[in-house]
Write an enzyme that holds these catalytic residues in place. Structure first.
Site, short mmCIF file in Angstrom:
data_model
loop_
_atom_site.label_atom_id
_atom_site.label_comp_id
_atom_site.label_asym_id
_atom_site.label_seq_id
_atom_site.Cartn_x
_atom_site.Cartn_y
_atom_site.Cartn_z
N ASP A 5 0.81 -1.21 0.00
CA ASP A 5 0.00 0.00 0.00
C ASP A 5 0.84 1.26 0.00
OD1 ASP A 5 -2.58 1.06 -0.10
OD2 ASP A 5 -2.60 1.46 2.05
N SER A 37 -7.78 5.33 -0.46
CA SER A 37 -7.98 3.98 -1.01
C SER A 37 -9.42 3.54 -0.79
CB SER A 37 -7.04 2.98 -0.33
OG SER A 37 -5.69 3.35 -0.52
N GLN A 94 -5.62 -1.95 -6.99
CA GLN A 94 -6.29 -1.05 -6.05
C GLN A 94 -7.03 0.04 -6.80
OE1 GLN A 94 -4.42 2.16 -3.31
NE2 GLN A 94 -4.53 0.33 -2.00
#
Length: 618
Positions: free
Chosen positions: A521, A549, A600
């Site tokens: 991430d 996110s 993502q």
């Protein structure tokens, strides 16, 4: 004429001279001859002889004929299952509930013994007869009545009538086994011995499937208890002693739990104090000549859990550490919020959820994929509770679901799947891009500090860059920029990610996958803002306004990797629109193996306002 009239009388005379045995033989011979004649007629019947039209009738074709028009036997339907073919006409009733074939012999001795046993059982159930002489009949021990309860006499050997049994319950009442054990301190072996304490079996009134109740006569139980303990006073003393022991054990268990709670509280206070300790960070020594030098010094203060700006731990094991509350329930110990972020770092929430799920899976299964959604931003001041739900237990795959809860709200949802590895299957992967080695790439903290020394830089931006540098320097993951390329309109950003644990090589594949989820991430959704050419810490329509996110997915394809050795993170952004963007990532080991694939989607907004709607005045 006289001869014809006398003929029948002569025949009658001849028959009267025959014996019964001879008459029976003649009748049998006649029946046999008639049966043979009927058989010959059937063999030479109309099925073989033509009729008046010189045709053989079809309805009399025998079943054994080879003619195509011969009737075929009926076939049994296979769906009816297996069955046994019995000729019921040859069965005889054995009087025992079974049908026995006529050809089989019946054991007469066993049947006689069974009848005898039935007679004995019936005789035992019958009440004994009453004698005309009153002195011969048993009498009640209380009122001398002959109307005694034969169940008590048969089971307990006690002569008492129904009236006295009801008038004296303190003597002739029935006690359960539990009452005997609790009130009279008797043991199971003593209660099961019929010679010591006879008992009456009765069906359990609570549930028919429970074991039968064992009922004991009160006077017999008390007599045995007085002999065992000496006297009623001694029994009371023993009962008080055991009650006191139970109370002491209960208090001891409570005190142990209280001491454990105090110990954990002290450890928590010590940990918070440890987190508040400051650390000295010294810069590079500058030589000023004449033996003089200058060195910069900074003090990094790690904030406690209840501070909203808690710093990132320098150990990845601390960032992923969880406290197991129950079998499927876990709680975070440390949480980290990045600089200028809205909530807790998403990679830490993902990795902690994986740790919780992996603790609820058989070690033979390895994590191969996960999909998660970020629902609400989390505060670092309150621990996160992770609840693991066991969805599926298969032979090759097993599935878990993890819910992260904070303040009574679900802030995060993870679905992960585990798989037994199959290394014998064929493989395929995209090749690793050519980038400089990890040691030749510049660290992010060095880059931030170099940019902070630029002239004409506003003090607010300089402070932000220095905080970024300090954050990266104290973080458990070192990030190095490996390159930024553009080919056919596709911009690819590449970074080297390396864990700073000092012992990551000692961790197994399950924990390495948790570390990979943590670093996956980092610098991920930011590739979308780079593809949109948005400028950070600036103003205007091309300025970067917000990044957050929405979801995150990882697919693992290798178990032999070490995050401390370094992983190359290759990220592209195929599409960005409507304030959202999707990024794809690939993580390569130094040897070129594609370890994991990531994806993502997040919110990426520029500093642009949409059209405002004019509201009518009411």
């Amino acid at each position: 004429m006289m001869e014809s009239l006398n003929a029948p009388s002569s025949t009658t005379t001849e028959n009267s001279l025959l014996t019964p045995e001879q008459i029976k033989r003649i009748e049998l011979n006649r029946l046999k001859a008639k049966a043979r004649q009927r058989q010959r007629e059937q063999e030479a019947g109309p099925s073989s002889a033509p009729n008046s039209n010189q045709k053989r009738p079809l309805e009399v074709i025998p079943a054994v004929s080879t003619s195509p028009t011969a009737p075929k036997p009926l076939r049994r339907d296979s769906r009816l299952g297996k069955y046994f073919d019995y000729d019921l006409s040859k069965m005889v009733n054995s009087k025992g509930g079974f049908l026995v074939e006529d050809g089989k012999e019946v054991d007469e001795d066993s049947r006689v013994k069974e009848r005898e046993r039935e007679r004995q059982r019936a005789k035992q159930n019958l009440e004994p007869p009453m004698y005309l002489d009153p002195s011969l009949n048993p009498k009640c021990r209380e009122c001398q009545s002959i109307d005694i309860d034969y169940t008590y006499k048969k089971i307990f050997g006690c002569l008492v009538c129904n009236k006295c049994k009801d008038e004296y319950p303190e003597k002739y009442g029935l006690l359960t086994k539990t009452e005997c054990k609790e009130d009279y301190l008797l043991t199971d072996p003593e209660l099961r011995d019929r010679e010591l304490l006879p008992h009456l079996l009765k069906a359990n009134p609570h549930k028919s499937t429970f074991a039968n109740m064992m009922l004991f006569l009160r006077c017999q139980v008390e007599d045995f208890a007085w002999k065992k303990w000496g006297s009623p006073e001694a029994l009371d003393t023993e009962w008080e002693r055991r009650t006191e022991e139970k109370k002491k054990k209960k208090n001891k268990k409570f005190e142990e739990g209280l001491r454990d709670l105090r110990r954990r509280t002290r450890e928590g206070v010590w940990q918070r104090r440890k987190d508040q300790e400051h650390k000295h960070a010294f810069g590079v020594m500058e030589n000023l000549g004449d033996g003089m030098g200058r060195q910069s010094h900074e003090v990094a203060v790690l904030q406690p859990m209840d501070d909203p700006n808690q710093a990132e731990s320098s150990k990845i094991s601390t960032s992923l550490e969880l406290e197991q509350i129950e079998v499927n329930l876990f709680r975070s110990k440390t949480l980290y919020r990045p600089t200028r972020a809205r909530g807790v770092f998403g990679g830490q929430v993902i990795s902690q959820a994986i740790v919780a799920a992996t603790n609820c899976v058989d070690p033979v299964f390895g994590l191969h994929s996960l999909h998660c959604y970020f629902l609400l931003s989390a505060s670092p001041a309150i621990p996160i509770i992770y609840f693991v739900e066991r969805l599926r237990e298969g032979r090759s795959y097993t599935t878990r679901s993890v819910k992260a809860v904070q303040n009574g709200k679900v802030i995060f949802q993870l679905m992960c799947s585990y798989h037994k590895p199959e290394p014998w299957q064929p493989t395929h992967q995209w090749p690793m891009p050519e980038v400089p080695p990890l040691e030749e790439c510049e660290l992010d903290e060095v880059l931030f500090r170099r940019r902070a020394t630029m002239e004409d830089l506003p003090s607010t931006i300089r402070d932000v860059l220095l905080s970024y540098a300090l954050e990266r320097e104290n973080g458990p993951i070192s990030v190095r920029r490996a390159g930024l390329t553009t080919e056919d309109g596709t911009q690819t950003s590449m970074h080297w990610m390396q864990a700073r644990t000092g012992q990551a090589s000692h961790y197994g594949a399950p924990y390495q996958k948790c570390i990979l989820a943590y670093l996956s991430d980092l610098n991920f959704i930011t590739a979308a803002s780079d593809a949109l050419k948005l400028k950070r810490m600036s103003n205007g329509p091309d300025a970067h306004a917000m990044t957050s996110s929405l979801d995150h997915s990882i697919w693992y394809y290798d178990d032999n990797f070490c995050c401390e050795d370094g992983l190359l993170y290759v990220v592209i952004c195929p599409r960005a629109a409507s304030g959202r963007a999707v990024v794809h990532g690939r993580l390569y080991s130094r040897t070129g193996n594609l370890v994991a694939v990531t994806c993502q989607e997040g919110v990426v907004r520029a500093n642009v306002r949409g059209p405002t709607k004019n509201k009518a005045n009411l």
